[in-house]
Design an enzyme around this catalytic site. Structure first.
Site, PDB file in Angstrom:
ATOM      1  N   GLY A 151       0.690  -1.168   0.006  1.00  0.00           N
ATOM      2  CA  GLY A 151       0.071   0.101   0.004  1.00  0.00           C
ATOM      3  C   GLY A 151       0.858   1.259  -0.180  1.00  0.00           C
ATOM      4  O   GLY A 151       2.072   1.327   0.365  1.00  0.00           O
ATOM      5  N   MET A 154       0.838   9.732   3.307  1.00  0.00           N
ATOM      6  CA  MET A 154       1.752   9.497   4.494  1.00  0.00           C
ATOM      7  C   MET A 154       2.688   8.853   4.459  1.00  0.00           C
ATOM      8  O   MET A 154       3.663   8.718   5.328  1.00  0.00           O
ATOM      9  CB  MET A 154       0.697   9.227   5.698  1.00  0.00           C
ATOM     10  CG  MET A 154      -0.463  10.129   5.939  1.00  0.00           C
ATOM     11  SD  MET A 154       0.344  11.666   6.721  1.00  0.00           S
ATOM     12  CE  MET A 154       1.074  10.821   8.497  1.00  0.00           C
ATOM     13  N   GLY A 155       2.756   7.765   3.481  1.00  0.00           N
ATOM     14  CA  GLY A 155       4.038   6.863   3.431  1.00  0.00           C
ATOM     15  C   GLY A 155       3.544   5.574   2.651  1.00  0.00           C
ATOM     16  O   GLY A 155       2.920   5.550   1.899  1.00  0.00           O
ATOM     17  N   ASP A 208     -12.640  11.063  12.186  1.00  0.00           N
ATOM     18  CA  ASP A 208     -12.513  11.158  10.756  1.00  0.00           C
ATOM     19  C   ASP A 208     -13.300   9.766  10.298  1.00  0.00           C
ATOM     20  O   ASP A 208     -12.659   9.115   9.566  1.00  0.00           O
ATOM     21  CB  ASP A 208     -11.063  11.119  10.262  1.00  0.00           C
ATOM     22  CG  ASP A 208     -10.980  11.068   8.721  1.00  0.00           C
ATOM     23  OD1 ASP A 208     -11.984  11.640   8.031  1.00  0.00           O
ATOM     24  OD2 ASP A 208      -9.882  10.901   7.991  1.00  0.00           O
TER      25      ASP A 208
END
Length: 598
Positions: free
Chosen positions: A312, A316-317, A429
């Site tokens: 993945g 964010m990374g 969220d």
């Protein structure tokens, strides 16, 4: 085909609408099933710019292009309209030639001469010759000259007036004037339309006035009027002038309606093309991601874990599949993007997930197993490896869930939120991308992902500095306004998710984030029963969960889940029914609460 293995990455609201979780722009720790192609249509609205573009194939002086562009129609439509106007012009010219020749025959077959025969003959011959010349010239589509067409139109007006004078001022001959006014009123040139209308109407007015004053002898025309009555003559004049104006107005309105129809059609076509382009782009990105399995940490030893392929990627990374060195257990390892290592807020958000997960005791929250610092001062989190699909992917495939599946979803997510509430944590969220249907121990259960932007109520630190945080479509009203939030913000988000999975339609959506936030804060969603068949008690429970005032919402997610289950069985508590009815009486479904209803 083996399941594609994924890791839990904290995702933003802008995940691309593709079947594989690899396409997400932010990350959530998961393993998704093999990617499936998305449906043809996206649930998200698109905004299409209606501004016209210049086409080099059109003549710069072409008023059709100018007029259509001013109405928001692009270049293709003016060309179509220009072709339509050319076809109408040719048809009119042929009609004028045939009518003119027939008129000449009729004039000279009349045994008794009357005043105006010579004028009618001369003007008719001139008009026929001009029309024949234009017919020859219009064999070339690029030679459509509206100035010459206007001259021909004025010639027709003179001929009609001359024929009217010859046949009789109050004869049906003037009907031909309506054809000319309507034709030029439909054209792109507003000036030409007004010129023909004004010339024809004024010319006929002059003939009527001269007849009423006795200057024109009405008893000497072909259609004799021996004893004219002034009142009757004025009535004919008035009716004809009104019909002239109405004909011109109707022509201009028809033109405006045509341009508006073309604009709507082209907006729709551009929207379809844009969605096709986005789909092609997403599929291309998906193909690239499928081939990009190697990352900078592949085949490295990080702490006690042997890192494998990338499963993945996001803003964010990256997330890798890895194995514990001693036990051989498969895990997911999330590494912060090296570009964000120097940003304290990004690092804090990244590590916040491990801190929050350690406080939560629930099988419905993804577990953080370990954390550390890799080479290059890159922080990483070790998470349980999940197999399954998230709710967003399920909704792309099935559009909505049944009642029993919805009740199970709400109940299990509510249990995760209850654990967060006990730990004084607000998720902030909650959305379909962060709800994962995992396979564990031979059963399927929902897990809540991504506590990276969560709020610890007793924590003095603030990652967001009072700004609105979350995904606009799933924010609570107080969240959208940047106010302080508590667990009732998550109750609202869970209510939005329940509305979405039951009705198949987002509760709050708009072409842009600002309008979406306005809808969240001030607009009630569409009544659920207008979208799907649902019970009145279910509507009441959803209304309470989606209350704009957090004081009127359920005090906990578990209370919401219990009420929804009871509502589905038509056993909702009478107090909740009264509360919901009172709320809906003041804030009905589908209403903008800032707009006063008369």
């Amino acid at each position: 085909m083996p399941a594609v293995e994924r890791a839990d990455f904290a995702r933003s609201a802008d995940a691309l609408p593709c079947g594989d979780r690899v396409m997400a722009q932010d990350e959530n720790v998961v393993i998704s099933e093999p990617p499936r192609p998305p449906p043809d249509a996206s649930d998200e609205p698109t905004v299409v710019d209606a501004a016209g573009r210049k086409n080099d194939d059109t003549v710069s002086s072409d008023t059709a292009v100018t007029a259509a562009r001013s109405s928001g129609v692009t270049t293709a439509s003016p060309l179509i309209l220009q072709g339509e106007e050319l076809a109408r012009a040719i048809a009119l010219l042929r009609l004028v030639v045939l009518a003119g020749l027939a008129g000449l025959v009729a004039v000279w077959l009349q045994p008794r001469p009357s005043p105006g025969r010579a004028l009618a003959t001369i003007s008719t011959v001139i008009t026929v010759l001009v029309s024949l010349g234009l017919l020859v010239e219009l064999r070339d589509v690029n030679k459509l000259d509206r100035r010459k067409l206007l001259v021909q139109g004025l010639s027709c007006v003179v001929t009609i007036l001359a024929m009217t004078y010859y046949v009789g001022v109050f004869s049906p001959t003037i009907i031909a004037m309506y054809i000319g006014i309507y034709f030029f009123g439909l054209g792109d040139s507003v000036a030409s339309g007004w010129t023909i209308y004004a010339t024809g109407a004024f010319g006929y007015l002059v003939l009527n006035v001269l007849a009423m004053l006795g200057v024109i002898a009405t008893d000497q025309a072909v259609f004799q009027l021996v004893d004219p009555q002034p009142a009757a003559m004025f009535a004919v004049l008035f009716v004809c002038q009104v019909l002239f104006a109405a004909t011109f107005w109707m022509a201009r309105r028809s033109r405006a309606a045509t341009l508006a129809a073309f604009e709507r059609l082209e907006r729709a076509m551009r929207q379809i093309k844009k969605r096709d382009a986005l789909l092609d782009e997403a599929m291309a990105d998906l193909e690239r991601e499928r081939g990009a399995k190697l990352g900078r940490f592949t085949d490295q030893q990080v702490g006690e874990y042997a890192v494998g392929e990338v499963i993945g990627r996001g803003a964010m990374g990256e997330v890798y599949k890895a194995w514990h060195e001693q036990s051989g257990r498969a895990v997911a390892v999330k590494f912060l993007n090296p570009a964000l290592v120097g940003e304290s807020a990004s690092v804090e958000r990244f590590l916040r997930e491990a801190e929050v997960a350690a406080k939560l005791d629930s099988r419905h929250v993804v577990r953080i197993l370990d954390s550390g610092i890799a080479d290059g001062a890159t922080p990483y989190l070790v998470m349980e490896l999940l197999i399954g699909t998230d709710l967003a992917q399920q909704l792309r495939e099935k559009k909505r869930l049944g009642m029993s599946a919805t009740l199970a979803l709400v109940q299990e997510v509510a249990q995760a939120l209850a654990a967060a509430d006990d730990a004084n944590v607000v998720h902030r969220d909650l959305k379909p991308q962060n709800l994962f249907h995992a396979e564990q121990g031979g059963e399927r259960l929902w897990k809540v992902l991504d506590f990276g932007v969560s709020k610890m109520i007793d924590d003095a630190s603030n990652l967001t500095m009072g700004a609105a945080v979350g995904t606009p479509s799933y924010m609570s009203p107080e969240q959208a306004r940047g106010e302080d939030v508590d667990h009732r913000a998550d109750v609202f988000a869970l209510g939005v998710i329940a509305y979405r999975v039951l009705t198949g339609r987002p509760a709050f959506t708009a072409p842009d984030s600002v309008t979406t936030l306005y809808n969240v804060a001030h607009v009630q969603p569409v009544r659920p029963s207008d979208l799907v068949r649902t019970g009145i008690d279910v509507e009441r429970v959803l209304a309470l969960a989606l209350a704009k005032d957090k004081k009127r919402r359920f005090s906990s997610a578990l209370m919401f889940a219990t009420a929804l289950r009871e509502a589905a069985r038509q056993r909702l508590d009478e107090r909740l029914r009264r509360d919901a009815d009172e709320l809906l009486d003041k804030q009905p479904w589908g209403q903008d609460l800032l707009v006063k209803v008369a």
